[in-house]
Design a protein around this motif. Structure first.
Motif, PDB file in Angstrom:
ATOM      1  N   PHE A   1      10.030  19.904 -20.888  1.00 16.49           N
ATOM      2  CA  PHE A   1      10.514  19.722 -22.257  1.00 16.49           C
ATOM      3  C   PHE A   1       9.695  20.547 -23.245  1.00 16.49           C
ATOM      4  CE2 PHE A   1      10.851  17.454 -26.319  1.00 16.49           C
ATOM      5  CZ  PHE A   1      12.221  17.423 -26.460  1.00 16.49           C
ATOM      6  N   ALA A   2       8.379  20.567 -23.082  1.00 16.33           N
ATOM      7  CA  ALA A   2       7.523  21.343 -23.985  1.00 16.33           C
ATOM      8  C   ALA A   2       7.868  22.829 -23.923  1.00 16.33           C
ATOM      9  CB  ALA A   2       6.054  21.120 -23.632  1.00 16.33           C
ATOM     10  N   ARG A   3       8.132  23.325 -22.726  1.00 12.71           N
ATOM     11  CA  ARG A   3       8.504  24.742 -22.589  1.00 12.71           C
ATOM     12  C   ARG A   3       9.865  25.018 -23.231  1.00 12.71           C
ATOM     13  NH1 ARG A   3       6.914  27.128 -16.635  1.00 12.71           N
ATOM     14  NH2 ARG A   3       4.704  26.526 -16.615  1.00 12.71           N
ATOM     15  N   MET A   4      10.791  24.085 -23.085  1.00 16.01           N
ATOM     16  CA  MET A   4      12.103  24.245 -23.712  1.00 16.01           C
ATOM     17  C   MET A   4      11.968  24.347 -25.232  1.00 16.01           C
ATOM     18  SD  MET A   4      14.189  21.407 -21.462  1.00 16.01           S
ATOM     19  CE  MET A   4      15.678  21.450 -22.471  1.00 16.01           C
ATOM     20  N   MET A   5      11.113  23.513 -25.788  1.00 21.91           N
ATOM     21  CA  MET A   5      10.940  23.496 -27.237  1.00 21.91           C
ATOM     22  C   MET A   5      10.187  24.733 -27.734  1.00 21.91           C
ATOM     23  SD  MET A   5      12.653  20.922 -28.112  1.00 21.91           S
ATOM     24  CE  MET A   5      13.673  21.407 -26.698  1.00 21.91           C
ATOM     25  N   GLU A   6       9.267  25.227 -26.929  1.00 21.27           N
ATOM     26  CA  GLU A   6       8.500  26.404 -27.334  1.00 21.27           C
ATOM     27  C   GLU A   6       9.392  27.632 -27.457  1.00 21.27           C
ATOM     28  OE1 GLU A   6       5.413  28.581 -28.709  1.00 21.27           O
ATOM     29  OE2 GLU A   6       5.427  26.415 -28.360  1.00 21.27           O
ATOM     30  N   ILE A   7      10.276  27.832 -26.482  1.00 18.14           N
ATOM     31  CA  ILE A   7      11.133  29.013 -26.530  1.00 18.14           C
ATOM     32  C   ILE A   7      12.152  28.908 -27.660  1.00 18.14           C
ATOM     33  CG2 ILE A   7      13.008  28.298 -24.965  1.00 18.14           C
ATOM     34  CD1 ILE A   7      12.651  31.144 -23.683  1.00 18.14           C
ATOM     35  N   ALA A   8      12.468  27.672 -28.070  1.00 19.49           N
ATOM     36  CA  ALA A   8      13.434  27.461 -29.150  1.00 19.49           C
ATOM     37  C   ALA A   8      12.875  27.836 -30.518  1.00 19.49           C
ATOM     38  CB  ALA A   8      13.904  26.011 -29.157  1.00 19.49           C
ATOM     39  N   LYS A   9      11.612  28.235 -30.564  1.00 25.99           N
ATOM     40  CA  LYS A   9      11.027  28.690 -31.830  1.00 25.99           C
ATOM     41  C   LYS A   9      11.330  30.162 -32.098  1.00 25.99           C
ATOM     42  CE  LYS A   9       7.136  25.444 -31.550  1.00 25.99           C
ATOM     43  NZ  LYS A   9       5.655  25.315 -31.418  1.00 25.99           N
ATOM     44  N   SER A  10      11.939  30.841 -31.121  1.00 20.41           N
ATOM     45  CA  SER A  10      12.204  32.287 -31.238  1.00 20.41           C
ATOM     46  C   SER A  10      13.662  32.531 -31.604  1.00 20.41           C
ATOM     47  CB  SER A  10      11.884  32.996 -29.920  1.00 20.41           C
ATOM     48  OG  SER A  10      10.536  32.773 -29.542  1.00 20.41           O
ATOM     49  N   PRO A  11      13.936  33.064 -32.797  1.00 15.50           N
ATOM     50  CA  PRO A  11      15.330  33.289 -33.218  1.00 15.50           C
ATOM     51  C   PRO A  11      15.992  34.433 -32.459  1.00 15.50           C
ATOM     52  CG  PRO A  11      13.810  33.244 -35.094  1.00 15.50           C
ATOM     53  CD  PRO A  11      12.975  33.373 -33.868  1.00 15.50           C
ATOM     54  N   ASN A  12      17.312  34.347 -32.317  1.00 14.83           N
ATOM     55  CA  ASN A  12      18.127  35.487 -31.906  1.00 14.83           C
ATOM     56  C   ASN A  12      18.512  36.221 -33.189  1.00 14.83           C
ATOM     57  OD1 ASN A  12      18.292  35.249 -29.041  1.00 14.83           O
ATOM     58  ND2 ASN A  12      19.709  33.535 -29.264  1.00 14.83           N
ATOM     59  N   GLU A  13      17.834  37.315 -33.452  1.00 16.44           N
ATOM     60  CA  GLU A  13      17.961  37.963 -34.759  1.00 16.44           C
ATOM     61  C   GLU A  13      19.383  38.418 -35.066  1.00 16.44           C
ATOM     62  OE1 GLU A  13      15.818  37.852 -36.998  1.00 16.44           O
ATOM     63  OE2 GLU A  13      13.998  37.292 -35.907  1.00 16.44           O
ATOM     64  N   CYS A  14      20.135  38.824 -34.045  1.00 21.11           N
ATOM     65  CA  CYS A  14      21.501  39.295 -34.309  1.00 21.11           C
ATOM     66  C   CYS A  14      22.394  38.156 -34.787  1.00 21.11           C
ATOM     67  CB  CYS A  14      22.097  39.970 -33.073  1.00 21.11           C
ATOM     68  SG  CYS A  14      22.291  38.880 -31.636  1.00 21.11           S
ATOM     69  N   ILE A  15      22.126  36.936 -34.331  1.00 22.64           N
ATOM     70  CA  ILE A  15      22.904  35.786 -34.781  1.00 22.64           C
ATOM     71  C   ILE A  15      22.463  35.377 -36.184  1.00 22.64           C
ATOM     72  CG2 ILE A  15      23.513  33.390 -34.333  1.00 22.64           C
ATOM     73  CD1 ILE A  15      24.758  35.305 -32.334  1.00 22.64           C
ATOM     74  N   VAL A  16      21.168  35.430 -36.450  1.00 20.92           N
ATOM     75  CA  VAL A  16      20.670  35.148 -37.803  1.00 20.92           C
ATOM     76  C   VAL A  16      21.273  36.138 -38.797  1.00 20.92           C
ATOM     77  CG1 VAL A  16      18.618  35.066 -39.270  1.00 20.92           C
ATOM     78  CG2 VAL A  16      18.549  34.098 -36.955  1.00 20.92           C
ATOM     79  N   ASP A  17      21.319  37.407 -38.426  1.00 21.87           N
ATOM     80  CA  ASP A  17      21.927  38.426 -39.293  1.00 21.87           C
ATOM     81  C   ASP A  17      23.409  38.123 -39.518  1.00 21.87           C
ATOM     82  OD1 ASP A  17      19.514  39.733 -39.452  1.00 21.87           O
ATOM     83  OD2 ASP A  17      20.020  41.257 -37.958  1.00 21.87           O
ATOM     84  N   LEU A  18      24.098  37.666 -38.469  1.00 23.89           N
ATOM     85  CA  LEU A  18      25.517  37.314 -38.592  1.00 23.89           C
ATOM     86  C   LEU A  18      25.705  36.183 -39.598  1.00 23.89           C
ATOM     87  CD1 LEU A  18      28.508  37.301 -37.663  1.00 23.89           C
ATOM     88  CD2 LEU A  18      27.804  35.717 -35.846  1.00 23.89           C
ATOM     89  N   ILE A  19      24.876  35.161 -39.516  1.00 24.57           N
ATOM     90  CA  ILE A  19      24.998  34.028 -40.441  1.00 24.57           C
ATOM     91  C   ILE A  19      24.829  34.498 -41.879  1.00 24.57           C
ATOM     92  CG2 ILE A  19      23.905  31.859 -41.172  1.00 24.57           C
ATOM     93  CD1 ILE A  19      23.154  31.470 -38.171  1.00 24.57           C
ATOM     94  N   ARG A  20      23.856  35.341 -42.126  1.00 24.76           N
ATOM     95  CA  ARG A  20      23.625  35.845 -43.485  1.00 24.76           C
ATOM     96  C   ARG A  20      24.784  36.721 -43.952  1.00 24.76           C
ATOM     97  NH1 ARG A  20      17.297  36.837 -41.968  1.00 24.76           N
ATOM     98  NH2 ARG A  20      16.548  34.757 -42.615  1.00 24.76           N
ATOM     99  N   TRP A  21      25.341  37.500 -43.036  1.00 16.10           N
ATOM    100  CA  TRP A  21      26.501  38.344 -43.363  1.00 16.10           C
ATOM    101  C   TRP A  21      27.694  37.475 -43.738  1.00 16.10           C
ATOM    102  CZ3 TRP A  21      31.323  38.931 -40.928  1.00 16.10           C
ATOM    103  CH2 TRP A  21      32.062  40.051 -41.294  1.00 16.10           C
TER     104      TRP A  21
END
Length: 248
Positions: free
Chosen positions: A113-133
Motif C-alpha cells: 500500500f505504501a508503494r502504491m501511494m508513493e507512485i501516486a504522487k507523480s503526475p501524468n503531465e500530459c493529462i494535467v495539461d489536458l485538464i488545463r486545456w
C-alpha cells in the motif's frame, strides 16, 4: 462520422490513479516481480471478493487504516482462495492454467500500500495539461476517484494540487460509494450539472469504463505508458462533439 443526434460534450470526468497520476499497478507489478509472484497475482487477490473485499471497504471509508492493513494482509496471504481466483483469471485470459502457483506467500500489505501511494504522487503531465486545456476552453472537469482517507491524493496534495485543477473532486471515502457503482457516476454528473451523455470519462480499469459506457458517457481507456494517446483522443472528441469550440 459525427452523429449530430448525439448530445454535445460539456464536461470531462477523470479517474485519478493511473490517469491523472501514475498507476498504482506499476508499484504492485514491481512488488510481484521482486517476490516471485505471478503477474497480476495481487490484483486478482484484491478484487476476488468484489465489492465485499477489504480493499473495497476501505475505499468506501468503512474501516480504519489499521484494520485495513491487518485484514488486507490476511486476505493477500489466503493462498487457497487466491490461487482459486487466479486460476479463474487464467481461464478467462485463455492462459496456461497448469502453471505453478505459490504454496505459501508472505505479502506485506502495508508495504504494498505504501508503494502504491508513493507512485501516486507523480503526475501524468500530459493529462494535467489536458485538464488545463479543457478548462481554458470552457469545459467543466471533475475527478471521480476510489480513494482512501489517508492516501497520497488526500490532504495536502488534494488541497494544493488537485483543488485548483478540478471544478469538482468526488471521493469514494466521502460519498460512501465507489466505481463501478452507477450511483457514484451520477453523483459526479449532478455536481457538474450535466447529463451522462454530455460527459467524456477517462479511467484505466475496464469495469469502470464499462459502467460509464452503460450510463451513456463516452468512455476513454487510459493505458500505462500511453497516456498521451488518451489525451489526444479526448481532444479529438471535444473538437468533433464539444459544446464549446476550442480557441487554443
Amino acid at each position: 462520422m459525427f452523429d449530430d443526434t448525439q448530445d454535445k460534450i460539456r464536461a470531462v470526468i477523470f479517474d485519478i490513479g493511473g490517469v491523472v497520476v501514475k498507476s498504482p499497478f506499476i508499484a504492485i507489478s514491481q512488488y510481484e516481480r521482486e517476490h516471485g509472484l505471478p503477474a497480476n497475482y495481487i490484483n486478482v487477490a484484491l478484487s476476488k471478493n468484489g465489492a465485499d473485499g477489504v480493499f473495497q471497504q476501505y475505499e468506501r471509508g468503512e474501516i480504519s487504516h489499521e484494520r485495513f492493513i491487518d485484514q488486507w494482509t490476511d486476505e493477500l496471504n489466503d493462498v487457497d482462495a487466491n490461487n482459486r481466483a487466479y486460476r479463474r483469471y487464467l481461464e478467462r485470459r485463455k492462459l496456461d492454467v497448469r502453471m505453478a502457483l505459490p504454496e505459501k506467500t508472505q505479502i506485506n500489505g502495508g508495504v504494498v500500500f505504501a508503494r502504491m501511494m508513493e507512485i501516486a504522487k507523480s503526475p501524468n503531465e500530459c493529462i494535467v495539461d489536458l485538464i488545463r486545456w479543457l478548462r481554458r476552453n470552457g469545459y467543466r472537469v471533475a475527478a471521480l476517484t476510489n480513494n482512501f482517507k489517508n492516501d497520497a491524493t488526500s490532504g495536502k496534495m488534494r488541497d494544493d494540487f488537485f483543488g485548483p485543477l478540478f471544478d469538482e473532486f468526488v471521493e469514494s471515502t466521502v460519498v460512501g460509494l465507489r466505481k463501478p457503482d452507477p450511483r457514484f457516476y451520477i453523483h459526479a454528473c449532478n455536481k457538474l450539472e450535466v447529463r451522462p451523455s454530455e460527459v467524456v470519462f477517462l479511467d484505466d480499469i475496464t469495469a469502470n469504463l464499462r459502467a460509464a459506457d452503460a450510463l451513456g458517457m463516452t468512455a476513454v481507456a487510459v493505458n500505462i505508458g500511453r497516456e498521451d494517446e488518451a489525451a489526444e483522443a479526448v481532444k479529438k472528441i471535444v473538437r468533433s462533439r464539444g459544446f464549446f469550440s476550442p480557441k487554443i
